[in-house]
Design an enzyme around this catalytic site. Structure first.
Site, mmCIF file in Angstrom:
data_model
loop_
_atom_site.group_PDB
_atom_site.id
_atom_site.type_symbol
_atom_site.label_atom_id
_atom_site.label_comp_id
_atom_site.label_asym_id
_atom_site.label_seq_id
_atom_site.Cartn_x
_atom_site.Cartn_y
_atom_site.Cartn_z
ATOM 1 N N ASP A 67 38.366 42.438 38.601
ATOM 2 C CA ASP A 67 38.601 41.594 37.440
ATOM 3 C C ASP A 67 39.198 40.466 37.924
ATOM 4 O O ASP A 67 39.960 40.414 39.157
ATOM 5 C CB ASP A 67 39.847 42.518 36.742
ATOM 6 C CG ASP A 67 38.940 43.587 35.925
ATOM 7 O OD1 ASP A 67 38.419 43.267 34.906
ATOM 8 O OD2 ASP A 67 39.425 44.740 36.295
ATOM 9 N N TYR A 69 42.713 37.995 38.123
ATOM 10 C CA TYR A 69 44.379 38.153 38.073
ATOM 11 C C TYR A 69 44.679 38.231 36.799
ATOM 12 O O TYR A 69 44.189 37.180 35.989
ATOM 13 C CB TYR A 69 44.950 37.216 39.197
ATOM 14 C CG TYR A 69 44.478 37.594 40.493
ATOM 15 C CD1 TYR A 69 44.984 38.656 41.141
ATOM 16 C CD2 TYR A 69 43.927 36.424 41.467
ATOM 17 C CE1 TYR A 69 44.447 38.668 42.539
ATOM 18 C CE2 TYR A 69 43.820 36.526 42.630
ATOM 19 C CZ TYR A 69 44.177 37.833 43.193
ATOM 20 O OH TYR A 69 43.763 37.877 44.581
ATOM 21 N N HIS A 189 39.131 48.848 50.247
ATOM 22 C CA HIS A 189 39.789 47.782 49.572
ATOM 23 C C HIS A 189 40.838 46.901 50.306
ATOM 24 O O HIS A 189 41.459 47.857 50.887
ATOM 25 C CB HIS A 189 40.071 48.150 48.288
ATOM 26 C CG HIS A 189 40.179 46.775 47.417
ATOM 27 N ND1 HIS A 189 41.384 46.180 47.266
ATOM 28 C CD2 HIS A 189 39.384 46.245 46.347
ATOM 29 C CE1 HIS A 189 41.209 45.097 46.460
ATOM 30 N NE2 HIS A 189 40.123 45.177 45.634
#
Length: 222
Positions: A67, A69, A189
């Site tokens: 997504d 920020y 991640h």
């Protein structure tokens, strides 16, 4: 919603823009921008910024985020990137640390990754808009269908692209990529919650450059 997207992408994705799901998505997102309660990020004219900075013919690397920020002034249409003068987010700080360890480049003072985009790094979020303060607020509306189509098109139309997939969400997209024609790099991640579980030390930046050099492309100056 207007689609101010670079010409080569407009041509490549023209069939996608005519699909019912995309028309519905545009109506809903445009309404959210007009209501502006809460504000929607990034600014509407930067939704397709990643595409406009990196035409399809120049794509050498794809880094996939989830997504934009959702804080004020952070999102500008490039995954993991923030405009000049904005505090560098934690995940990007960890990316910079790994660049330093991997290829020896000094840690940048700015979180603006336009310099990567202009070298052929497509910084693609799976969802291209988000309401302020609502992480994932526009997931499930159709953006994922669109960006999945983008990944498939890159896989089909280009050769020897490096796809960097950080985290479980991004790694699911490997099914859309022809691994016989491209390099897929997977790791945890870079967020503070998972960077120490295998992102640090994964050396994606040197791996990318070795592959690009081997296949006749200029290396990325990370």
């Amino acid at each position: 919603m207007k689609i101010p997207i670079e010409g080569s992408w407009l041509n490549l994705l023209k069939d996608e823009f005519t699909q019912d799901y995309f028309k519905k998505l545009c109506v809903e997102v445009e309404a959210d921008y007009l209501i502006n309660e809460p504000p929607i990020y990034p600014p509407e004219d930067l939704i397709f910024n990643a595409f406009n900075l990196t035409p399809i013919s120049e794509v050498k690397v794809v880094i996939l985020g989830q997504d934009p920020y959702h804080g004020d002034n952070q999102a500008h249409g490039l995954a993991f990137s923030v405009p000049d003068g904005v505090r560098i987010p934690p995940s990007l700080k960890n990316i910079y640390k790994e660049i330093k360890a991997d290829v020896g480049r000094d840690i940048a003072e700015s979180g603006n990754l336009e310099r990567w985009a202009k070298q052929g790094v497509l910084l693609l979020n799976s969802t291209l808009t988000v309401p302020a303060g609502e992480a994932g607020g526009h997931q499930g509306r159709g953006w994922e269908t669109f960006t999945d189509a983008v990944i498939k098109k890159i896989s089909e139309e280009r050769e020897h692209v490096v796809f960097i997939l950080w985290g479980n969400f991004a790694q699911q997209k490997a099914a859309l990529i022809d691994g016989t024609r491209h390099l897929i790099i997977k790791s945890p991640h870079p967020s503070p919650l998972s960077a120490s579980r295998g992102f640090f030390g994964s050396r994606p930046f040197s791996k990318t450059n070795r592959y690009l050099k081997k296949n006749g492309s200029a290396e990325i100056e990370w």
